[in-house]
Design a protein around this motif. Structure first.
Motif, PDB file in Angstrom:
ATOM      1  N   ILE A 180       0.841  -1.201   0.000  1.00  0.00           N
ATOM      2  CA  ILE A 180       0.000   0.000   0.000  1.00  0.00           C
ATOM      3  C   ILE A 180       0.876   1.250   0.000  1.00  0.00           C
ATOM      4  CG2 ILE A 180      -1.748   1.281   1.269  1.00  0.00           C
ATOM      5  CD1 ILE A 180      -2.740  -1.416   2.312  1.00  0.00           C
ATOM      6  N   GLN A 184       0.782   4.171  -2.848  1.00  0.00           N
ATOM      7  CA  GLN A 184       0.546   5.611  -2.632  1.00  0.00           C
ATOM      8  C   GLN A 184       1.759   6.439  -3.052  1.00  0.00           C
ATOM      9  OE1 GLN A 184      -2.335   5.430  -2.567  1.00  0.00           O
ATOM     10  NE2 GLN A 184      -3.406   4.917  -0.697  1.00  0.00           N
ATOM     11  N   ARG A 187       1.492   7.219  -6.463  1.00  0.00           N
ATOM     12  CA  ARG A 187       0.552   8.312  -6.714  1.00  0.00           C
ATOM     13  C   ARG A 187       1.090   9.625  -6.188  1.00  0.00           C
ATOM     14  NH1 ARG A 187      -5.587   7.471  -5.559  1.00  0.00           N
ATOM     15  NH2 ARG A 187      -5.167   6.142  -3.753  1.00  0.00           N
ATOM     16  N   VAL A 208      -5.750   3.808   6.280  1.00  0.00           N
ATOM     17  CA  VAL A 208      -7.146   3.449   5.999  1.00  0.00           C
ATOM     18  C   VAL A 208      -7.243   2.134   5.219  1.00  0.00           C
ATOM     19  CG1 VAL A 208      -9.269   4.153   4.838  1.00  0.00           C
ATOM     20  CG2 VAL A 208      -8.000   5.797   6.216  1.00  0.00           C
ATOM     21  N   PRO A 209      -6.536   2.014   4.066  1.00  0.00           N
ATOM     22  CA  PRO A 209      -6.624   0.742   3.346  1.00  0.00           C
ATOM     23  C   PRO A 209      -6.111  -0.436   4.174  1.00  0.00           C
ATOM     24  CG  PRO A 209      -5.593   2.404   1.969  1.00  0.00           C
ATOM     25  CD  PRO A 209      -5.708   2.985   3.329  1.00  0.00           C
ATOM     26  N   ILE A 213      -8.174  -3.846   5.079  1.00  0.00           N
ATOM     27  CA  ILE A 213      -7.677  -5.181   4.781  1.00  0.00           C
ATOM     28  C   ILE A 213      -7.624  -6.049   6.031  1.00  0.00           C
ATOM     29  CG2 ILE A 213      -5.585  -6.426   4.131  1.00  0.00           C
ATOM     30  CD1 ILE A 213      -5.209  -4.364   1.931  1.00  0.00           C
TER      31      ILE A 213
ATOM     32  N   HIS B  94      -7.561  -1.902  -3.642  1.00  0.00           N
ATOM     33  CA  HIS B  94      -7.142  -1.995  -2.237  1.00  0.00           C
ATOM     34  C   HIS B  94      -6.469  -0.731  -1.743  1.00  0.00           C
ATOM     35  CE1 HIS B  94      -7.057  -6.670  -2.219  1.00  0.00           C
ATOM     36  NE2 HIS B  94      -8.261  -6.161  -2.284  1.00  0.00           N
ATOM     37  N   GLN B  95      -6.129   0.185  -2.638  1.00  0.00           N
ATOM     38  CA  GLN B  95      -5.450   1.389  -2.179  1.00  0.00           C
ATOM     39  C   GLN B  95      -6.388   2.566  -1.989  1.00  0.00           C
ATOM     40  OE1 GLN B  95      -3.066   1.217  -5.630  1.00  0.00           O
ATOM     41  NE2 GLN B  95      -3.722   3.169  -6.431  1.00  0.00           N
ATOM     42  N   LEU B  96      -7.694   2.336  -2.182  1.00  0.00           N
ATOM     43  CA  LEU B  96      -8.657   3.436  -2.004  1.00  0.00           C
ATOM     44  C   LEU B  96      -8.752   3.795  -0.530  1.00  0.00           C
ATOM     45  CD1 LEU B  96     -11.505   2.184  -4.375  1.00  0.00           C
ATOM     46  CD2 LEU B  96      -9.718   3.840  -4.857  1.00  0.00           C
ATOM     47  N   PHE B  97      -8.799   5.085  -0.233  1.00  0.00           N
ATOM     48  CA  PHE B  97      -8.848   5.478   1.168  1.00  0.00           C
ATOM     49  C   PHE B  97      -9.774   6.663   1.432  1.00  0.00           C
ATOM     50  CE2 PHE B  97      -6.724   9.556   1.156  1.00  0.00           C
ATOM     51  CZ  PHE B  97      -6.148   9.558  -0.102  1.00  0.00           C
ATOM     52  N   GLU B 104     -10.584  10.984  -3.796  1.00  0.00           N
ATOM     53  CA  GLU B 104      -9.685   9.937  -4.261  1.00  0.00           C
ATOM     54  C   GLU B 104      -8.995  10.365  -5.554  1.00  0.00           C
ATOM     55  OE1 GLU B 104      -9.755   6.799  -2.412  1.00  0.00           O
ATOM     56  OE2 GLU B 104      -7.841   6.660  -3.437  1.00  0.00           O
TER      57      GLU B 104
END
Ligand code: ADP
Ligand code: MG
Lengths: 270, 283
Positions: A180, A184, A187, A208-209, A213, B94-97, B104
Motif C-alpha cells: 500500500i 501511494q 501516486r 485506511v486501506p 484489509i 485496495h489502495q482506495l482510502f 480519491e
C-alpha cells in the motif's frame, strides 16, 4: 519503503539444523532458564563470558550465522545503549573520571555493562529461538507448557491460538503495508518529509486501506475457521504432536547446567 | 524519450539466509505509444520489474533510465518521474482510502502539484473515458461495486495523464465483460499516445493488443519480440508455466504433421488456411 529489505527481529528462517529439530518446549524452557540465570548473577563479569560462548555455540548449531543473528537485533540495540547510558551517568560510587559535570563511577560502569549485556543476551537468545522455531511450533509449545494451569482457569489454548494468529499475520500485514505504501508513493505521496503533523496526515492514505484489509482478513479467517467446525480446545487433535526426545533432554540439561554454574560461580566462588 | 532498462538485476534480502534473486540481467526498452506485454509464470519477477520502472525499487545492478534520467534512491527528479510513469498495482482498489471518489481522484494531482482547475478538467475527461457517471464523484468508494471500484482506482492514477502506464495484472479478478471494458480503455489511451506496459501471466489475452512481448522465466529474459516472433519461438520451446492459446497449439501440431498452415492464434485465419490446404489436396 525498504523495511522488508532486512530480516526482522525473530523472523523464522526455515532450515535444517540441530536447534531447528528440537521440541519447542525445550527451546522455550531454555530461554527462560538462561534469562533467569543472567538476571540472578550480578557480582562479576565472568559468567557473562560463559554465556556469550554458550550463545555463540547455540547459534552455530542452528545453521544461522552469528552475524545474521546479531544484525537482526539491531532495532533493540538503541534500548541497550540507553540502558547502559542511564546506569553510567546516574550511579553513585567511586569516581573514575569526570566529563564536565557528569561523573562516571566504577559502580555505574559495571552496572551499566551488566544491564546492557543482560538485555542483549535476552534479545539474542530469544531471537535465535524465534528464528529456529516456526510460529506454529512456538505457540504449540507455549500452549503445552501452560496447559497445567488450565485447571486454575487459564485459557491456555485460546491464548496460544491468539498468538499463532497474530504471529501468522505479522508478515502478511508487513507485506500489505509495503504494497500500500508503494501504491501511494506511485501516486506521488510524500511519506518521509515535513513535520510530525504533515507526516501523520500523509500516513492516512496508508492506514485506511490497511485497516480495511485487516478487518477483511479477520472476517475471512473467522468464517474459514467456523466452516471447519473450530470449537476451541475441546476434542482437538494435532497433525504434528509435540515429541520430547533424548536431544531435548540433553539440550535442556546442558543449558540448565551452564546457566546454573554461571550463577553459582558468580555468587559463591568468584 | 523512452524507458530504457539495462542489464537490471534485483536481489531481495541481500546477504541474509532469505536471499532471493528475482531478476537477472534483464534489458528492454519502452518507446512512446508502444504497448509492451510482460509475461511470465508466478514468481518470475514481473512485479519486481514493474516497481523498478517507477522508482519504488532500485536495481541491485544495472540501471533504469526514464526519458534520459537515471533512477536512483532519493533522486531529486523521482517525483516528477513518478508522474510520468503511472503504476497500477495488482488489485488497485485496495489502495482506495478517501471518503468520496472526488477526493480519491484529487489525491494524485494534489501530490504532484497540479492546479485545482486543471485537475478538475482532467477528472471530467478521465471519467468520460472510463464510462463513469459524474454523480459517482460524491459517492464513497467503498459503496461501489467491485468493477466500479477498480475503474475508480485506475482513473485516480490516470488523471495525472502519465506518458507511460505500467499495470500489474490489471485483469485479475475481473469477469469477461470487465476485461473487455478495460482493454478498450487501454486502447483509447494508446491512441492518445500513452505507452502501456501490461503485466500478465495469460499470454492469450495480450497477443491481440501488444506490440512487443517480454517473456520472463525465473527472473531471466527468455524472449523479446513482436507477438508473431514470440509465438514462433514459444511454440517450439515452451516456457515453464506459460499456457499458449489452444488455437495456436493446434496450428503448431498441424504444421508438425506436415500441413502448410501459418502459426496463428486466430481461429478464422487458421480455419481458412486449413480449408485451402484441404481443397488443394482434393484437387
Ligand atoms: N518483498 C519480497 N521479499 C522477498 N522476496 C520477494 C519479495 N517480493 C518478491 N519476492 C520474490 O521474488 C521473486 C519474484 O517475485 P515477483 O516479482 O513478485 O514475481 P511475479 O510478480 O512474477 O509473480 C519470487 O521468487 C518472490 O518470492
Ligand atoms: Mg506479481
Amino acid at each position: 519503503m525498504h523495511f522488508l529489505e532486512h530480516l526482522s527481529l525473530g523472523q523464522y528462517v526455515p532450515a535444517k539444523s540441530f536447534i531447528h529439530s528440537l521440541d519447542p518446549r525445550s527451546k522455550v524452557l531454555a530461554v527462560m532458564f538462561l534469562i533467569t540465570s543472567v538476571f540472578l548473577a550480578n557480582t562479576t563479569l565472568w559468567p557473562y563470558v560463559i554465556w556469550f560462548v554458550l550463545i555463540v555455540i547455540i547459534s552455530s548449531l542452528s545453521n544461522i550465522s552469528f552475524k545474521t543473528v546479531v544484525t537482526s537485533t539491531r532495532p533493540v540495540l538503541i534500548l541497550i545503549v540507553f540502558t547502559l547510558a542511564i546506569n553510567l551517568f546516574f550511579a553513585d560510587g567511586r569516581e573514575l573520571f569526570r566529563i564536565a559535570f557528569i561523573s562516571i563511577t566504577e559502580e555505574g560502569l559495571l552496572t551499566g555493562i551488566k544491564m546492557g549485556l543482560r538485555l542483549f543476551y535476552l534479545v539474542l537468545f530469544a531471537n535465535i529461538t524465534m528464528m529456529t522455531t516456526s510460529p506454529i511450533e512456538l505457540s504449540d509449545g507455549i500452549e503445552s507448557l501452560l496447559s497445567p494451569f488450565k485447571r486454575y482457569g487459564l485459557p491456555a489454548h485460546e491464548f496460544a491460538m491468539m498468538m499463532t494468529i497474530a504471529l501468522r499475520f505479522i508478515p502478511t500485514l508487513l507485506d500489505e503495508t509495503d504494497r500500500i505504501m508503494k501504491a501511494q508513493l506511485a501516486r506521488g505521496a510524500d511519506l518521509d518529509s515535513g513535520g510530525i503533523i504533515k507526516r501523520f496526515k500523509a500516513l492516512i492514505p496508508v492506514l485506511v486501506p490497511l485497516f480495511v484489509i485487516v478487518f477483511q482478513r479477520a472476517e475471512e479467517l473467522a468464517v474459514a475457521m467456523e466452516a471447519r467446525c473450530y470449537r476451541g480446545d475441546y476434542g482437538r487433535s494435532r497433525m504434528r504432536p509435540l515429541m520430547w526426545g533424548v536431544c531435548d533432554s540433553l539440550y535442556l540439561s546442558a543449558i540448565l547446567f551452564i546457566s546454573a554454574s554461571g550463577v553459582i560461580l558468580d555468587r559463591w566462588i568468584l | 524519450m523512452s524507458i530504457k532498462v539495462c542489464n537490471v538485476s534485483y536481489v531481495y534480502h541481500r546477504d541474509t539466509p532469505l536471499e532471493t534473486v528475482s531478476l537477472r540481467d534483464v534489458s528492454f526498452d519502452v518507446d512512446p505509444g508502444e504497448w509492451i506485454a510482460v509475461v511470465g509464470h508466478t514468481g518470475s519477477g514481473k512485479t519486481t520489474l514493474a516497481q523498478m520502472l517507477n522508482g519504488l525499487l532500485f536495481p541491485t545492478s544495472g540501471e533504469v533510465v526514464v526519458d534520459g534520467l537515471k533512477l536512483y534512491p532519493k533522486a531529486p527528479h523521482l517525483k516528477s518521474l513518478r508522474r510520468k510513469v503511472g503504476l497500477v498495482f495488482q488489485y488497485p482498489e485496495h489502495q482506495l482510502f478517501a471518503e468520496t471518489v472526488l477526493d480519491e481522484m484529487m489525491y494524485a494531482p494534489k501530490n504532484f502539484g497540479i492546479p485545482e482547475d486543471e485537475a478538475r478538467r482532467n477528472i471530467e475527461k478521465t471519467l468520460e473515458l472510463f464510462d463513469l457517471d459524474e454523480n459517482v464523484l460524491s459517492k464513497n468508494p467503498f459503496e461501489l461495486s467491485g468493477g466500479q471500484r477498480r475503474k475508480v482506482a485506475l482513473a485516480s492514477i490516470m488523471v495525472v495523464e502519465p506518458d507511460y502506464l505500467v499495470l500489474d495484472e490489471p485483469t485479475a479478478g475481473l469477469d469477461w465483460k470487465g476485461r473487455e471494458a478495460l482493454f478498450s480503455i487501454l486502447e483509447d489511451f494508446r491512441t492518445k499516445g500513452t505507452a502501456i506496459v501490461q503485466i500478465t501471466h495469460d499470454i492469450e489475452m495480450v497477443l491481440d493488443h501488444c506490440d512487443k512481448l517480454l517473456v520472463l522465466e525465473n527472473g531471466r529474459k527468455k524472449l523479446w519480440g513482436t507477438p508473431a516472433e514470440a509465438i514462433e519461438e514459444l511454440a517450439e520451446k515452451p516456457v515453464k508455466g506459460l499456457v499458449l492459446p489452444e488455437v495456436l497449439e493446434f496450428a503448431h501440431s498441424l504444421r508438425n504433421a506436415g500441413l502448410n498452415v501459418p502459426l496463428t492464434w486466430d481461429e478464422k485465419s487458421l480455419l481458412e488456411a486449413i480449408e485451402r490446404e484441404v481443397s488443394s489436396c482434393i484437387s
